[in-house]
Design a protein around this motif. Structure first.
Motif, PDB file in Angstrom:
ATOM      1  N   ALA A   1       0.819  -1.218   0.000  1.00 15.91           N
ATOM      2  CA  ALA A   1       0.000   0.000   0.000  1.00 15.91           C
ATOM      3  C   ALA A   1       0.852   1.267   0.000  1.00 15.91           C
ATOM      4  O   ALA A   1       0.383   2.336  -0.390  1.00 15.91           O
ATOM      5  CB  ALA A   1      -0.931   0.008   1.210  1.00 15.91           C
ATOM      6  N   GLY A   2       2.071   1.155   0.476  1.00 14.73           N
ATOM      7  CA  GLY A   2       2.954   2.317   0.507  1.00 14.73           C
ATOM      8  C   GLY A   2       2.757   3.234   1.691  1.00 14.73           C
ATOM      9  O   GLY A   2       3.258   4.352   1.711  1.00 14.73           O
ATOM     10  N   ARG A   3       2.039   2.780   2.711  1.00  9.23           N
ATOM     11  CA  ARG A   3       1.900   3.560   3.943  1.00  9.23           C
ATOM     12  C   ARG A   3       1.460   2.647   5.074  1.00  9.23           C
ATOM     13  O   ARG A   3       0.954   1.547   4.853  1.00  9.23           O
ATOM     14  CB  ARG A   3       0.943   4.716   3.773  1.00  9.23           C
ATOM     15  CG  ARG A   3      -0.483   4.321   3.535  1.00  9.23           C
ATOM     16  CD  ARG A   3      -1.318   5.554   3.340  1.00  9.23           C
ATOM     17  NE  ARG A   3      -2.720   5.189   3.321  1.00  9.23           N
ATOM     18  CZ  ARG A   3      -3.687   6.014   3.096  1.00  9.23           C
ATOM     19  NH1 ARG A   3      -3.417   7.272   2.861  1.00  9.23           N
ATOM     20  NH2 ARG A   3      -4.929   5.620   3.092  1.00  9.23           N
ATOM     21  N   PHE A   4       1.646   3.167   6.276  1.00 12.47           N
ATOM     22  CA  PHE A   4       1.289   2.417   7.472  1.00 12.47           C
ATOM     23  C   PHE A   4      -0.020   2.945   8.041  1.00 12.47           C
ATOM     24  O   PHE A   4      -0.273   4.144   7.982  1.00 12.47           O
ATOM     25  CB  PHE A   4       2.367   2.582   8.551  1.00 12.47           C
ATOM     26  CG  PHE A   4       3.707   2.028   8.172  1.00 12.47           C
ATOM     27  CD1 PHE A   4       3.952   0.678   8.217  1.00 12.47           C
ATOM     28  CD2 PHE A   4       4.730   2.874   7.776  1.00 12.47           C
ATOM     29  CE1 PHE A   4       5.188   0.161   7.877  1.00 12.47           C
ATOM     30  CE2 PHE A   4       5.971   2.383   7.442  1.00 12.47           C
ATOM     31  CZ  PHE A   4       6.200   1.019   7.485  1.00 12.47           C
ATOM     32  N   PRO A   5      -0.828   2.087   8.659  1.00  9.07           N
ATOM     33  CA  PRO A   5      -2.002   2.588   9.372  1.00  9.07           C
ATOM     34  C   PRO A   5      -1.567   3.367  10.621  1.00  9.07           C
ATOM     35  O   PRO A   5      -0.494   3.107  11.180  1.00  9.07           O
ATOM     36  CB  PRO A   5      -2.774   1.322   9.757  1.00  9.07           C
ATOM     37  CG  PRO A   5      -1.937   0.164   9.395  1.00  9.07           C
ATOM     38  CD  PRO A   5      -0.742   0.637   8.659  1.00  9.07           C
ATOM     39  N   SER A   6      -2.381   4.296  11.035  1.00 11.17           N
ATOM     40  CA  SER A   6      -2.006   5.184  12.142  1.00 11.17           C
ATOM     41  C   SER A   6      -1.723   4.434  13.441  1.00 11.17           C
ATOM     42  O   SER A   6      -0.884   4.868  14.226  1.00 11.17           O
ATOM     43  CB  SER A   6      -3.078   6.248  12.360  1.00 11.17           C
ATOM     44  OG  SER A   6      -4.318   5.648  12.653  1.00 11.17           O
ATOM     45  N   HIS A   7      -2.378   3.301  13.668  1.00 10.64           N
ATOM     46  CA  HIS A   7      -2.175   2.585  14.937  1.00 10.64           C
ATOM     47  C   HIS A   7      -0.765   1.999  15.079  1.00 10.64           C
ATOM     48  O   HIS A   7      -0.389   1.580  16.169  1.00 10.64           O
ATOM     49  CB  HIS A   7      -3.232   1.486  15.121  1.00 10.64           C
ATOM     50  CG  HIS A   7      -3.033   0.289  14.257  1.00 10.64           C
ATOM     51  ND1 HIS A   7      -3.544   0.213  12.969  1.00 10.64           N
ATOM     52  CD2 HIS A   7      -2.378  -0.867  14.481  1.00 10.64           C
ATOM     53  CE1 HIS A   7      -3.213  -0.947  12.445  1.00 10.64           C
ATOM     54  NE2 HIS A   7      -2.494  -1.620  13.338  1.00 10.64           N
ATOM     55  N   THR A   8       0.029   1.996  14.030  1.00  9.32           N
ATOM     56  CA  THR A   8       1.383   1.458  14.108  1.00  9.32           C
ATOM     57  C   THR A   8       2.425   2.529  14.438  1.00  9.32           C
ATOM     58  O   THR A   8       3.585   2.212  14.674  1.00  9.32           O
ATOM     59  CB  THR A   8       1.781   0.794  12.772  1.00  9.32           C
ATOM     60  OG1 THR A   8       1.848   1.793  11.741  1.00  9.32           O
ATOM     61  CG2 THR A   8       0.809  -0.295  12.377  1.00  9.32           C
ATOM     62  N   TYR A   9       2.007   3.789  14.470  1.00 13.25           N
ATOM     63  CA  TYR A   9       2.960   4.897  14.598  1.00 13.25           C
ATOM     64  C   TYR A   9       3.839   4.801  15.841  1.00 13.25           C
ATOM     65  O   TYR A   9       5.060   4.880  15.755  1.00 13.25           O
ATOM     66  CB  TYR A   9       2.231   6.246  14.581  1.00 13.25           C
ATOM     67  CG  TYR A   9       3.179   7.403  14.730  1.00 13.25           C
ATOM     68  CD1 TYR A   9       3.948   7.822  13.647  1.00 13.25           C
ATOM     69  CD2 TYR A   9       3.355   8.047  15.943  1.00 13.25           C
ATOM     70  CE1 TYR A   9       4.849   8.854  13.773  1.00 13.25           C
ATOM     71  CE2 TYR A   9       4.249   9.078  16.083  1.00 13.25           C
ATOM     72  CZ  TYR A   9       4.990   9.485  14.998  1.00 13.25           C
ATOM     73  OH  TYR A   9       5.895  10.504  15.122  1.00 13.25           O
TER      74      TYR A   9
ATOM     75  N   SER B   1      -0.935   7.188   7.957  1.00 20.22           N
ATOM     76  CA  SER B   1      -2.199   7.722   7.423  1.00 20.22           C
ATOM     77  C   SER B   1      -3.014   8.423   8.503  1.00 20.22           C
ATOM     78  O   SER B   1      -4.067   7.968   8.900  1.00 20.22           O
ATOM     79  CB  SER B   1      -3.005   6.588   6.791  1.00 20.22           C
ATOM     80  OG  SER B   1      -3.200   5.544   7.731  1.00 20.22           O
ATOM     81  N   PHE B   2      -2.480   9.542   9.003  1.00 17.37           N
ATOM     82  CA  PHE B   2      -3.205  10.338   9.984  1.00 17.37           C
ATOM     83  C   PHE B   2      -4.185  11.270   9.300  1.00 17.37           C
ATOM     84  O   PHE B   2      -3.902  11.782   8.217  1.00 17.37           O
ATOM     85  CB  PHE B   2      -2.240  11.198  10.810  1.00 17.37           C
ATOM     86  CG  PHE B   2      -1.363  10.422  11.728  1.00 17.37           C
ATOM     87  CD1 PHE B   2      -1.901   9.678  12.762  1.00 17.37           C
ATOM     88  CD2 PHE B   2       0.010  10.424  11.561  1.00 17.37           C
ATOM     89  CE1 PHE B   2      -1.095   8.963  13.616  1.00 17.37           C
ATOM     90  CE2 PHE B   2       0.828   9.708  12.419  1.00 17.37           C
ATOM     91  CZ  PHE B   2       0.268   8.971  13.454  1.00 17.37           C
ATOM     92  N   SER B   3      -5.264  11.517   9.962  1.00 25.19           N
ATOM     93  CA  SER B   3      -6.186  12.548   9.493  1.00 25.19           C
ATOM     94  C   SER B   3      -5.775  13.851  10.156  1.00 25.19           C
ATOM     95  O   SER B   3      -5.363  13.869  11.315  1.00 25.19           O
ATOM     96  CB  SER B   3      -7.625  12.208   9.891  1.00 25.19           C
ATOM     97  OG  SER B   3      -8.023  11.013   9.285  1.00 25.19           O
ATOM     98  N   GLU B   4      -5.908  14.933   9.442  1.00 19.04           N
ATOM     99  CA  GLU B   4      -5.555  16.228   9.994  1.00 19.04           C
ATOM    100  C   GLU B   4      -6.628  16.643  11.000  1.00 19.04           C
ATOM    101  O   GLU B   4      -7.821  16.541  10.742  1.00 19.04           O
ATOM    102  CB  GLU B   4      -5.480  17.262   8.878  1.00 19.04           C
ATOM    103  CG  GLU B   4      -5.019  18.600   9.356  1.00 19.04           C
ATOM    104  CD  GLU B   4      -4.874  19.588   8.208  1.00 19.04           C
ATOM    105  OE1 GLU B   4      -5.089  20.784   8.464  1.00 19.04           O
ATOM    106  OE2 GLU B   4      -4.563  19.155   7.093  1.00 19.04           O
ATOM    107  N   VAL B   5      -6.165  17.097  12.162  1.00 19.65           N
ATOM    108  CA  VAL B   5      -7.085  17.566  13.194  1.00 19.65           C
ATOM    109  C   VAL B   5      -7.225  19.081  13.023  1.00 19.65           C
ATOM    110  O   VAL B   5      -6.236  19.804  12.996  1.00 19.65           O
ATOM    111  CB  VAL B   5      -6.550  17.236  14.608  1.00 19.65           C
ATOM    112  CG1 VAL B   5      -7.470  17.814  15.664  1.00 19.65           C
ATOM    113  CG2 VAL B   5      -6.397  15.746  14.772  1.00 19.65           C
TER     114      VAL B   5
END
Length: 71
Positions: free
Chosen positions: A38-46, A65-69
């Protein structure tokens, strides 16, 4: 100067490969392979992976893959 892996694949390789990353986080290797594809990590792995990179003296790239707050 701190080296920064530039891609998801480079992060996985810098941390020892698919099996090593899976062991770091307690994930199945197929999940790690999917992140590589996929070329990116899910946010829970950060937290886990950024800590592993930091322990090895590697900078943390912006590959999650964070969403901007917004306020």
């Amino acid at each position: 100067m701190t080296q920064t892996p530039a891609t998801t694949s480079e992060v996985i390789d810098a941390l020892g490969g698919t099996s090593a990353v899976a062991a770091i986080g307690g994930w199945r290797p197929t999940r790690v392979s999917n992140w590589r594809a996929a070329g990116r990590f899910p946010s829970h792995t950060y937290r886990i992976l950024s800590g592993a990179l930091d322990e090895r003296g590697l900078a943390v790239p912006n590959l999650w893959s964070f969403s901007e707050v917004r306020p």
